[in-house]
Design an enzyme around this catalytic site. Structure first.
Site, PDB file in Angstrom:
ATOM      1  N   GLY A 287       2.881  -0.566  -1.691  1.00  0.00           N
ATOM      2  CA  GLY A 287       1.991  -0.337  -2.819  1.00  0.00           C
ATOM      3  C   GLY A 287       1.852   1.132  -3.165  1.00  0.00           C
TER       4      GLY A 287
ATOM      5  CE  LYS B 235       7.793   2.791  -5.163  1.00  0.00           C
ATOM      6  NZ  LYS B 235       7.403   4.218  -5.020  1.00  0.00           N
TER       7      LYS B 235
END
Length: 318
Positions: free
Chosen positions: A130, A185
């Site tokens: 995260g 990402k």
């Protein structure tokens, strides 16, 4: 809990500081030859944070035997080599928590797969993923993160033990999607940096939207939940990766375009190779990943390649 953190880079050191700060018994392991570890032993600090005396520092990997939980934060492409070292201790009934974001290039394995392939069945593996930066956490700026595992009890234990006012953990529900999304990402972060380097930062909104859709298609093809691409491990991490001045991947992409040197680790540089291999294996088109690969490895002109993304055949958005 007795915790050993393996890896004394910026993220491993932050995790060590954080877990100690919320009351755990924490040991940091680093190689004796590591400059980061040598400085911690000498000064108990690096350029970003300082350790209290309660944190133990070890250069003998045997310290893993004393831990209930082993947290790993190393270069993702070096995880297999680390697991080869750990095998000699024949560990059982431990919890391993992986805090890196990547995919093994040579095999396409997710990092949890590498760990499980090398550990006794009595051990459990989780991932800690995260958004968030060391600089922000150390100065008290909170964020939300995810812990995921195939073992529900392990996941519950870690979320309860690791949560605080600084980091709110959510229970992950899709190990495939969260691991692939978090690795991907970093590739999107490099693409964002390339846009910055070309003074095309206004296109980051389109990059975020199309990048998330691209990754969602891949996650679905691999058997994960495509909605994971829209969660904290991918889309939720974009602010910290696509825009932040602290993002190594974004900074690397910008430096690459401007032909400037960049010495820090940018995991997306390696991950993009693995992404293209996986996309090919699952029959999923990954145009943004392909563009980043073409610029980095095939030395194609960045402006032409990125322009090509916006002149693809016209189609529905969804």
């Amino acid at each position: 809990m007795k915790i050993t953190v393996i890896g004394c880079g910026r993220w491993g050191s932050l995790i060590t500081w954080y877990l100690d700060s919320i009351g755990h018994n924490v040991t940091l392991y680093g190689r004796e030859t590591s400059k980061n570890m040598q400085r911690f032993i000498k000064e108990r600090k690096n350029d970003l944070l300082e350790f209290p005396e309660s944190i133990k520092l070890k250069t003998d990997l045997a310290c893993v035997k004393e831990a209930d939980v082993i947290v790993i934060s190393v270069n993702s492409q070096g995880l297999q080599a680390l697991m080869d070292e750990i095998k000699q201790y024949e560990l059982t009934d431990k919890i391993f928590v992986l805090c890196m974001k990547g995919i093994e290039i040579s095999t396409g394995r997710r990092l949890s797969q590498i760990a499980n392939d090398n550990l006794d069945f009595s051990n459990n593996v989780a991932v800690w993923l995260g958004p968030g930066h060391v600089q922000e956490f150390y100065h008290g700026i909170p964020n939300c993160m995810v812990i995921d595992s195939n073992d529900a009890k392990t996941k519950e234990l870690l979320v309860n033990e690791f949560s605080s006012d600084l980091i709110r953990f959510y229970y992950g529900q899709d190990l495939i999607g969260n691991e692939i999304g978090s690795a991907a990402k970093n590739v999107i972060g490099i693409a964002a940096g390339m846009l910055d380097g070309l003074d095309l930062s206004t296109l980051k909104g389109a990059l975020m939207s199309r990048g998330t859709r691209e990754v969602a298609r891949l996650i679905k093809a691999m058997g994960g939940n495509e909605l994971s691409a829209y969660g904290l491990c991918h889309l939720g991490d974009y602010e910290a990766t696509v825009f932040s001045k602290f993002s190594h991947n974004r900074k690397f992409g910008e430096a690459f375009i401007r032909k400037e040197s960049f010495d820090a680790l940018a995991e997306g540089y390696y991950t993009v190779k693995a992404m293209l291999n996986i996309g090919k294996n699952y029959g999923v088109d990954l145009p943004i990943c392909t563009a980043v690969y073409d610029i980095l490895y095939r030395e194609k002109d960045a402006k032409e390649v990125l322009d090509g993304l916006f002149t693809r055949s016209l189609k529905n958005e969804f």
